[in-house]
Design a protein around this motif. Structure first.
Motif, PDB file in Angstrom:
ATOM      1  N   SER A 315      -8.547  40.352   7.222  1.00 10.46           N
ATOM      2  CA  SER A 315      -8.478  38.924   6.880  1.00 10.46           C
ATOM      3  C   SER A 315      -9.760  38.413   6.236  1.00 10.46           C
ATOM      4  N   ALA A 353      -5.980  33.951  10.899  1.00 10.15           N
ATOM      5  CA  ALA A 353      -6.465  35.267  10.482  1.00 10.15           C
ATOM      6  C   ALA A 353      -5.411  36.338  10.725  1.00 10.15           C
ATOM      7  N   THR A 357      -3.609  38.645   7.965  1.00 11.58           N
ATOM      8  CA  THR A 357      -3.676  40.098   8.139  1.00 11.58           C
ATOM      9  C   THR A 357      -2.307  40.729   7.971  1.00 11.58           C
TER      10      THR A 357
END
Length: 383
Positions: A315, A353, A357
């Motif tokens: 991320s 995040a 991801t």
């Protein structure tokens, strides 16, 4: 086309089976030979010898088997030459696979060689890529930032997606049923404890994770702890929690594990792929890890990045707190766990995040096995 595949661990067996299924979808007449586990054998491979012979970790496990492994390396390289495949595909397990590839390259320099799972040269020992390039033509990468490292070393490389992005995830009903089955109130925070899947990891982290969770319980008495584990370390995991006033829920069955992840509010986990599994289930986490003293010193000198948590790396954030080496202590872990549980802005940063991801790892796109198959065919046909 005919492919010789080698996998040495259960994770490689999973990758290999998905790749074989993808190749069969694109090439109905494809043939396979090599070394694999039950999943690859179910896809039509007759394994040269049991894959379990290669599932060794650590120098003290390898030394007694060294002569036998050396014979297996030579035997496997000879089998590649005898089978005359269109390509050799090695899957992770570099200590075995790349030694086979080196022998094959010396005997058959024109045979295409493909390795599935790029070495983590972005973290440490960048020279591994150059040494791999001596015997490998093409790499299938699980992480989106890996191809440039492989290409710089002289290999072609495609990011083919990470299998974690396509694994099944339990829903709300299963999460609610998990709480009901284990007598967990709907408003009680569920904390996962994941001290690793290897005995060495659990042995090193269990006491620290245990103490961190005891301290968290003192501050947040209503938490319930769930310990997902695997057969090889389940007894060690059970031992670590014997002194707890409220026994944790220990989970081994994969279906129950998925439900536990869906029910969780927080996790304390060892560094590794489990951080991606937690991200897939949107479970905010704190990461802790340590190793033997000499290994800690060596890795500390060689480490090339300020984080080892894959969610942070993919991320391009530092949303997940991590405590490594001498910093992996109960006090800081407990404080970070409480903050991650109670600080809504920190939780949102982690969730954002995690979503990024999973998007970057291929969620919602073509299955990694099929993407890998397309990459393999392209690498072979361009010669």
């Amino acid at each position: 086309m005919k492919f010789f595949l080698i996998a040495g661990e259960p994770s490689g067996d999973q990758l290999g089976a998905a790749l074989m299924a993808g190749l069969r979808q694109l090439l109905p007449d494809v043939r396979f030979c090599g070394i694999g586990g039950p999943l690859m054998m179910a896809e039509g491979m007759e394994s040269l010898f049991p894959m379990d012979e290669l599932s060794l970790m650590g120098i003290w496990e390898i030394i007694p088997k060294y002569r036998h492994l050396k014979r297996r390396i030579a035997e496997t390289a000879q089998a590649v030459q005898d089978q005359v495949p269109d390509a050799l595909i090695t899957i992770d397990s570099p200590d075995f696979c790349l030694r086979v590839a080196r022998l094959v390259r010396a005997a058959q320099p024109d045979l295409r060689t493909i390795h599935y799972v790029a070495p983590s040269v972005w973290a440490w020992r960048p020279g591994r890529a150059s040494r791999m390039a001596e015997v490998i033509d093409h790499v299938l990468a699980l992480l989106p930032f890996e191809p440039p490292f492989m290409q710089a070393a002289g290999m072609t490389c495609d990011f083919v997606g990470h299998p974690i992005a396509t694994q099944p995830i339990a829903g709300r009903d299963e999460a609610a049923q998990f709480r009901t089955d284990h007598g967990i109130a709907t408003d009680a925070p569920v904390v996962l404890c994941l001290p690793g899947s290897r005995r060495s990891e659990v042995g090193r982290l269990a006491v620290r994770f245990d103490e961190a969770l005891m301290r968290l319980r003192d501050r947040v008495p209503e938490i319930r702890v769930v310990l997902p584990t695997v057969p090889g370390v389940s007894q060690m995991v059970r031992e670590m929690s014997r002194r707890w006033p409220v026994p944790p829920v220990v989970v081994e069955d994969p279906a129950h594990k998925r439900a536990a992840f869906a029910a969780a509010d927080l996790a304390l986990a060892a560094s590794g792929t489990v951080s991606l599994e937690l991200a897939a289930n949107r479970v905010p986490m704190v990461i802790g890890y340590d190793m033997a003293f000499l290994s800690r010193l060596l890795i500390g000198m060689l480490l090339k990045t300020d984080t080892v948590t894959l969610v942070n790396l993919v991320s391009e954030t530092r949303a997940v707190p991590e405590f490594l080496g001498r910093n992996c202590q109960p006090g800081p872990l407990a404080t970070a766990l409480q903050a991650t549980l109670e600080d809504m802005s920190a939780r949102k940063a982690q969730l954002d995040a995690m979503d990024l991801t999973m998007q970057r790892l291929g969620r919602g796109g073509e299955a990694p096995g099929l993407r890998a198959a397309r990459s393999v065919i392209a690498a072979v046909t361009r010669g």
